[in-house]
Design an enzyme around this catalytic site. Structure first.
Site, PDB file in Angstrom:
ATOM      1  N   ASP A 171      -5.725   6.504   9.561  1.00  0.00           N
ATOM      2  CA  ASP A 171      -4.558   5.896   8.947  1.00  0.00           C
ATOM      3  C   ASP A 171      -3.319   6.409   9.672  1.00  0.00           C
ATOM      4  OD1 ASP A 171      -3.552   4.403   6.410  1.00  0.00           O
ATOM      5  OD2 ASP A 171      -2.341   6.224   6.487  1.00  0.00           O
ATOM      6  N   ILE A 172      -2.448   5.482  10.061  1.00  0.00           N
ATOM      7  CA  ILE A 172      -1.224   5.879  10.768  1.00  0.00           C
ATOM      8  C   ILE A 172      -0.312   6.608   9.783  1.00  0.00           C
ATOM      9  CG2 ILE A 172       0.787   5.095  12.072  1.00  0.00           C
ATOM     10  CD1 ILE A 172      -0.909   2.605  12.856  1.00  0.00           C
TER      11      ILE A 172
ATOM     12  N   GLU B 244      -2.474  -0.322   7.909  1.00  0.00           N
ATOM     13  CA  GLU B 244      -2.369   0.625   9.026  1.00  0.00           C
ATOM     14  C   GLU B 244      -3.594   1.525   9.099  1.00  0.00           C
ATOM     15  OE1 GLU B 244      -0.084   2.554   5.581  1.00  0.00           O
ATOM     16  OE2 GLU B 244      -0.147   0.552   6.430  1.00  0.00           O
TER      17      GLU B 244
END
Length: 161
Positions: free
Chosen positions: A33-34, A76
């Protein structure tokens, strides 16, 4: 279309096949996950965020073989399935480092991104489902976020003795 990767629905075929064959001795799921993606979008706009998504999507395939698949799991978030003997933790750390070291040039500025990563290694599929492994990878990713982000956390599902 943005990232060139399978979406959540496209990767399901690979997930189902990997977990349907109960003779498989090893499957790993990596979720990444960004970190602080909302802040990236707020500061650089959605176009800047899109460039970060494309950069992150381009990194995992560099470290994967034909027995591994990568998808954009959600906004994301990205999911990787490793159906071979590759060391998932090593691959996750290489991917994390490469993303950290790859700035995105957008509108004359450098955007730096990091990812929080959760890895779940299932050494025996006889008593687990794909949902079990994804759930454990998701919990590991959450621990990475809670422990400061930009790190890899691992969980293992072993054969019941």
């Amino acid at each position: 279309a943005l990232t060139g990767l399978y979406n959540r629905y496209g990767i399901n075929e690979y997930l189902e096949k990997a977990f349907a064959d109960k003779s498989n001795q090893h499957v790993s799921i990596i979720l990444l996950d960004i970190d602080d993606f909302k802040n990236i979008n707020d500061e650089y706009g959605h176009e800047g965020g899109d460039e970060v998504l494309k950069m992150v999507a381009s990194i995992p395939p560099k470290f994967m073989c034909k027995h591994c698949h990568c998808s954009r799991w959600g906004g994301e978030e990205f999911l990787l399935i490793i159906q071979c003997e590759h060391d998932a933790v090593y691959a996750a750390e290489k991917i994390r480092r490469e993303i950290e070291q790859t700035p995105v040039l957008y509108d004359g500025k450098e955007i730096h991104a990091t990812v929080s990563v959760g890895v779940c290694i299932a050494d025996d599929l006889s008593d687990v489902t794909v949902h079990d492994v994804i759930d454990q990878a998701d919990k590991a990713m959450y621990i990475s976020k809670m422990n400061g982000k930009n790190r890899v956390t691992t969980r293992t599902i072993k054969r019941a003795e």
